[in-house]
Write an enzyme that holds these catalytic residues in place. Structure first.
Site: not given
Ligand code: PNS
Length: 164
Positions: A17, A41, A90, A128
């Site tokens: 990150h 998650k 990745r 993570s």
């Molecule tokens: O590190 P991650 O878990 O891959 O990140 C995913 C994250 C947190 C960026 C994604 O779940 C997110 O944007 N959550 C906020 C809610 C949202 O906007 N969802 C619509 C996008 S699909």
């Protein structure tokens, strides 16, 4: 002033990150690292813990801010006048999931661009979840997390393992 958002769960922050955040900070005037909710998650670290770890791990990068947000990423990006969302990619395995999110976000906010930075080769395997698994079973997490937050992350993972 060009602002980008680096969104994620950061549960917890890894050196992968930090690599992406550092590289994004060189491309934009300001980078806001946004700790958001991923409904898929179950986090081990609270939002405040994740924010605190990220603040410590990015202390040396002047144009980076850390924030938490309970809502849509595109709403957070608009509120902060961001022009782009930056994510690390990745491997091929990330692509489908990231592509789906990028397309959803562009449907919700057509002017918001998503940019992918390819992860450095030494961080290709890192996540993570790997940090949590290695720490949980007593392995050495020091290659995977920033030095300044290593002890805090390890302590939290150990607390968690005692609860199991
Ligand atoms: O590190 P991650 O878990 O891959 O990140 C995913 C994250 C947190 C960026 C994604 O779940 C997110 O944007 N959550 C906020 C809610 C949202 O906007 N969802 C619509 C996008 S699909």
């Amino acid at each position: 002033m060009r602002t980008a958002i680096c969104p994620g769960s950061f549960d917890p922050v890894t050196v992968g990150h930090i690599d992406i955040i550092t590289r994004a900070s060189k491309l934009f005037d300001k980078v806001i690292v946004a700790v958001l909710v991923n409904v898929e998650k179950k986090p081990w670290f609270t939002i405040n813990e994740r924010i605190d770890l990220l603040k410590k791990a990015t202390i040396g990068i002047d144009n980076v801010e850390i924030a938490g947000f309970d809502g849509l990423l595109v709403d957070f990006a608009k509120q902060n006048n961001a022009c782009a969302i930056v994510k690390g990619l990745r491997a091929v395995s990330d692509f489908e999931y990231e592509f789906q999110m990028a397309l959803t976000n562009s449907k919700l906010a057509p002017d918001m661009e998503t940019m992918f930075l390819t992860t450095s080769s030494e961080h290709m395997y890192l996540s993570s979840s790997i940090v949590k698994q290695v720490g949980l079973w007593g392995g050495d997490i020091s290659p995977f997390v920033p030095d300044c937050v290593h002890d805090e992350i390890l302590m939290r993972i150990r607390q968690r393992s005692k609860l199991k």
